[in-house]
Motif scaffolding. Sequence first.
Motif, PDB file in Angstrom:
ATOM      1  N   GLY A 189      35.515 -14.657 -49.098  1.00  0.00           N
ATOM      2  CA  GLY A 189      35.902 -15.932 -48.534  1.00  0.00           C
ATOM      3  C   GLY A 189      34.837 -16.999 -48.600  1.00  0.00           C
ATOM      4  N   GLY A 190      33.683 -16.663 -49.161  1.00  0.00           N
ATOM      5  CA  GLY A 190      32.596 -17.624 -49.242  1.00  0.00           C
ATOM      6  C   GLY A 190      32.632 -18.426 -50.523  1.00  0.00           C
ATOM      7  N   HIS A 191      31.560 -19.157 -50.763  1.00  0.00           N
ATOM      8  CA  HIS A 191      31.434 -19.959 -51.975  1.00  0.00           C
ATOM      9  C   HIS A 191      30.902 -19.059 -53.096  1.00  0.00           C
ATOM     10  CE1 HIS A 191      32.407 -23.545 -49.734  1.00  0.00           C
ATOM     11  NE2 HIS A 191      31.471 -23.258 -48.830  1.00  0.00           N
ATOM     12  N   ASP A 192      30.341 -19.663 -54.118  1.00  0.00           N
ATOM     13  CA  ASP A 192      29.808 -18.881 -55.222  1.00  0.00           C
ATOM     14  C   ASP A 192      28.729 -17.931 -54.722  1.00  0.00           C
ATOM     15  OD1 ASP A 192      31.448 -20.196 -56.975  1.00  0.00           O
ATOM     16  OD2 ASP A 192      29.937 -21.669 -57.568  1.00  0.00           O
ATOM     17  N   PRO A 193      28.576 -16.778 -55.368  1.00  0.00           N
ATOM     18  CA  PRO A 193      27.520 -15.843 -54.971  1.00  0.00           C
ATOM     19  C   PRO A 193      26.149 -16.511 -54.990  1.00  0.00           C
ATOM     20  CG  PRO A 193      29.029 -14.793 -56.496  1.00  0.00           C
ATOM     21  CD  PRO A 193      29.405 -16.251 -56.466  1.00  0.00           C
ATOM     22  N   THR A 194      25.297 -16.093 -54.084  1.00  0.00           N
ATOM     23  CA  THR A 194      23.950 -16.664 -53.987  1.00  0.00           C
ATOM     24  C   THR A 194      22.927 -15.729 -54.613  1.00  0.00           C
ATOM     25  OG1 THR A 194      23.698 -15.672 -51.790  1.00  0.00           O
ATOM     26  CG2 THR A 194      24.506 -17.940 -51.898  1.00  0.00           C
ATOM     27  N   LEU A 195      21.912 -16.313 -55.217  1.00  0.00           N
ATOM     28  CA  LEU A 195      20.850 -15.526 -55.821  1.00  0.00           C
ATOM     29  C   LEU A 195      20.146 -14.719 -54.739  1.00  0.00           C
ATOM     30  CD1 LEU A 195      19.114 -14.840 -58.318  1.00  0.00           C
ATOM     31  CD2 LEU A 195      17.687 -16.808 -57.723  1.00  0.00           C
ATOM     32  N   LEU A 196      20.028 -13.437 -54.949  1.00  0.00           N
ATOM     33  CA  LEU A 196      19.411 -12.547 -53.964  1.00  0.00           C
ATOM     34  C   LEU A 196      18.026 -12.102 -54.413  1.00  0.00           C
ATOM     35  CD1 LEU A 196      19.919 -11.000 -51.269  1.00  0.00           C
ATOM     36  CD2 LEU A 196      20.741  -9.090 -52.680  1.00  0.00           C
ATOM     37  N   TYR A 197      17.905 -11.657 -55.650  1.00  0.00           N
ATOM     38  CA  TYR A 197      16.609 -11.133 -56.110  1.00  0.00           C
ATOM     39  C   TYR A 197      16.497 -11.329 -57.618  1.00  0.00           C
ATOM     40  CZ  TYR A 197      12.589  -8.086 -56.746  1.00  0.00           C
ATOM     41  OH  TYR A 197      11.339  -7.611 -57.052  1.00  0.00           O
ATOM     42  N   ASN A 224      23.069  -5.550 -43.382  1.00  0.00           N
ATOM     43  CA  ASN A 224      21.920  -6.368 -43.762  1.00  0.00           C
ATOM     44  C   ASN A 224      20.912  -5.659 -44.657  1.00  0.00           C
ATOM     45  OD1 ASN A 224      20.424  -8.888 -43.518  1.00  0.00           O
ATOM     46  ND2 ASN A 224      18.938  -7.726 -42.303  1.00  0.00           N
ATOM     47  N   SER A 225      21.213  -4.420 -45.090  1.00  0.00           N
ATOM     48  CA  SER A 225      20.202  -3.674 -45.839  1.00  0.00           C
ATOM     49  C   SER A 225      20.828  -2.864 -46.958  1.00  0.00           C
ATOM     50  CB  SER A 225      19.424  -2.729 -44.904  1.00  0.00           C
ATOM     51  OG  SER A 225      18.803  -3.448 -43.858  1.00  0.00           O
ATOM     52  N   LEU A 226      20.031  -2.694 -48.032  1.00  0.00           N
ATOM     53  CA  LEU A 226      20.452  -1.912 -49.184  1.00  0.00           C
ATOM     54  C   LEU A 226      19.402  -0.876 -49.522  1.00  0.00           C
ATOM     55  CD1 LEU A 226      21.272  -4.823 -51.682  1.00  0.00           C
ATOM     56  CD2 LEU A 226      22.941  -3.624 -50.261  1.00  0.00           C
ATOM     57  N   LEU A 227      19.845   0.293 -49.940  1.00  0.00           N
ATOM     58  CA  LEU A 227      19.006   1.205 -50.706  1.00  0.00           C
ATOM     59  C   LEU A 227      19.415   1.051 -52.164  1.00  0.00           C
ATOM     60  CD1 LEU A 227      18.918   4.518 -48.612  1.00  0.00           C
ATOM     61  CD2 LEU A 227      17.160   2.748 -48.784  1.00  0.00           C
ATOM     62  N   LEU A 241      14.107  -0.312 -50.752  1.00  0.00           N
ATOM     63  CA  LEU A 241      14.844  -0.836 -49.608  1.00  0.00           C
ATOM     64  C   LEU A 241      14.764  -2.351 -49.648  1.00  0.00           C
ATOM     65  CD1 LEU A 241      16.236  -0.555 -46.785  1.00  0.00           C
ATOM     66  CD2 LEU A 241      13.924  -0.422 -45.814  1.00  0.00           C
ATOM     67  N   LEU A 242      15.931  -3.012 -49.597  1.00  0.00           N
ATOM     68  CA  LEU A 242      15.991  -4.465 -49.619  1.00  0.00           C
ATOM     69  C   LEU A 242      16.758  -4.947 -48.393  1.00  0.00           C
ATOM     70  CD1 LEU A 242      16.752  -6.788 -52.613  1.00  0.00           C
ATOM     71  CD2 LEU A 242      18.078  -7.043 -50.521  1.00  0.00           C
ATOM     72  N   HIS A 243      16.171  -5.906 -47.658  1.00  0.00           N
ATOM     73  CA  HIS A 243      16.831  -6.530 -46.516  1.00  0.00           C
ATOM     74  C   HIS A 243      17.425  -7.862 -46.970  1.00  0.00           C
ATOM     75  CE1 HIS A 243      15.270  -3.522 -43.811  1.00  0.00           C
ATOM     76  NE2 HIS A 243      14.026  -3.769 -44.197  1.00  0.00           N
ATOM     77  N   LEU A 244      18.693  -8.070 -46.707  1.00  0.00           N
ATOM     78  CA  LEU A 244      19.374  -9.264 -47.186  1.00  0.00           C
ATOM     79  C   LEU A 244      18.817 -10.537 -46.574  1.00  0.00           C
ATOM     80  CD1 LEU A 244      23.103  -8.062 -47.212  1.00  0.00           C
ATOM     81  CD2 LEU A 244      21.400  -7.964 -49.046  1.00  0.00           C
ATOM     82  N   ASN A 245      18.230 -10.452 -45.397  1.00  0.00           N
ATOM     83  CA  ASN A 245      17.663 -11.651 -44.760  1.00  0.00           C
ATOM     84  C   ASN A 245      16.221 -11.910 -45.190  1.00  0.00           C
ATOM     85  OD1 ASN A 245      16.443  -9.552 -43.441  1.00  0.00           O
ATOM     86  ND2 ASN A 245      17.166 -10.100 -41.383  1.00  0.00           N
ATOM     87  N   ALA A 246      15.644 -11.001 -45.982  1.00  0.00           N
ATOM     88  CA  ALA A 246      14.299 -11.200 -46.530  1.00  0.00           C
ATOM     89  C   ALA A 246      14.238 -10.528 -47.904  1.00  0.00           C
ATOM     90  CB  ALA A 246      13.242 -10.616 -45.591  1.00  0.00           C
ATOM     91  N   PRO A 247      15.016 -11.059 -48.862  1.00  0.00           N
ATOM     92  CA  PRO A 247      15.213 -10.331 -50.121  1.00  0.00           C
ATOM     93  C   PRO A 247      14.089 -10.478 -51.138  1.00  0.00           C
ATOM     94  CG  PRO A 247      16.458 -12.365 -50.153  1.00  0.00           C
ATOM     95  CD  PRO A 247      15.832 -12.285 -48.797  1.00  0.00           C
TER      96      PRO A 247
END
Length: 633
Positions: A189-197, A224-227, A241-247
């Motif tokens: 439901g959001g806009h275009d995907p945002t650059l993460l990393y 909020n987190s990925l392995l 480990l990547l945190h979406l709020n500090a990618p």
Amino acid sequence: MARIESFLSARQFLRPQWVGNQLYFISDLGGHLSLFVMDEAGSVPQPLLPADIALQNPDLIGGEAYRVFPDLGKILVMIDSDGDENYQPMLIPQEGGFPEAAFAEALAEYRVHLAAADSETGNVYFSAESRRESIRVAFRGNLTTGSLQKMFQSSWDPWVAGVAKDHSQAIIMDSYTMGDHVLYLWHEGGHDPTLLYGKPLEQRAKGEQVPLNAISDCCFIDENSLLLRTALFEDTYGVGLLHLNAPSQIHPVAVKGIIHQGVGELVSLKPLHDDRFLVGYNIDGVSWLYEGSWNPSTKEITLDTVICGQAPLAEGVLKAVSYDKENDCYALAFSSATSPIQLYTVEGADRKTVIQRTRERALGLDHNRLAAGEDASFTSFDGLRISARLYLPAPELGYQGPRPLVYYIHGGPQGQERPDFAWFSMPLIQYLTLRGFAVFVPNVRGSVGYGLNYTKQVDHDWGGNDRLDHVHAMKGLAEDARVDTSRAAVVGRSYGGYMTLTLAARHPELWSAAVDMFGPYDLISFMERLPPTWKPYFEIALGHPQKDREFLQERSPKTYIEAVQCPLLVIQGKNDPRVVEAESQDVVDRLRSLGKEVEYLLFEDEGHDVLKIKNRIRCYNAIADFFVKKLRP
């Protein structure tokens, strides 16, 4: 006398999925690959597709070949036309039937790959290549509602690399070349995907070098987190480990409890349930698969259970594995150098119950007459260790004296030859040893399985140091008293076919015969003939047909073809979209115009492989008979 039919009597059993009390799989039981199901307790396999529909090699498809949706009573199957690789997502009833397009004509102009699927929600994720222009699109569809939405578009290779459990978020990985990846975060439901990393290619300065991350297998552990799997910390890959709020920073994750030894890579990271994960390794070409737990407090994964790597699932290749949450068990396909693919289930809370569900064998052949192979790794011209195996005829066969050599080159180039009976190479290797040949199989620089740096060494260097690795290997083989390199032939498929042509033309003194299977001949025409969506990758990894024209000419077999001295057999599939038929026809026409000895074998109903039983019999026999005639074992 040995017959190739002995090996091909062992049917393929691929991509098993255990659903309820039934086991689904792909097999060539009917002479070509199709979809089947059998009862858990064992039953005659039931075909699920019409007999005239042939499925493609799952290893070529990219992504999942099919997925069962029991709540919908449907199966989603990726189907092309006799190897043309124009895959379309088709639905059939769970009990089998005639395929219908899953999303009407919405994807008809794309070559579609199934990146991920959720059998419970009906959500499916596709990577779709335009068949008209250099555009690829990531889509999300829902089989319950029939909806289809565009998530992301790129000229490169966008792939849905991870999906949140509630499907509200997804990670889209855009790939430029192997290891050079950028991550985007998609919100429902959001806009275009945002650059993460990562740094997108269009934002890089000319000549700017960006550290390779090789990110894949992105697993949401919370909102909020990925392995994820990455080569940021280890050349042979590890977990991050990547945190979406500090990618901007990915943190290394320790993996404990490993019991295997040897050289290899971490190849897969998959979520199971709760904090449980599947972690896979390729070690010296053989498969290890563990189950383990993620500890958020210590930021570690502890492996506590071996699924594959110990007897009876040892010293071979795990072709596929699926986990059934309802039954808490695994279905897997496993193969080795001397055993065809078998289906297994791994059951019980301790995973100690391993049940072999098939009993495939090479018909009428004593197992002792097959060649297990031996390590033949060597140090190349510049000091680099090259992994290789040498297969010699079994002593029981009674051959005397040095054996004529067949030098086998895998495709890719970023592939790997492994002890795997499943596909083309191992039956050929075994068949040739039965007929008196020694077969040498190297994994030269550019191969996967030995770290990212090793794999990347072939980028923009086709026919360079990889070629010199092969030439150096022949020097070492000449010193082996068991091998007669004065009677040597070279054979390869795809990139291996390119290297076969290169070696036959640039080092003609080494060879008494050569077999090229759908190998690029003129790198410029090869690039021009590629599907438009594949060109951006090859322009970076191989060379740009305009900017690097002189380089591509210098590295093309075409430039040296007049020097070929040995007889050549060229094999091609009419429907091949990767190395089109005209490429092989050009080789044949040029050699014949020069008065060279060349034979041409064209399969009208194959693509970038030889899959149908009748064609495989003809192909294997053509190669073996050609070598027997020219090398006289």
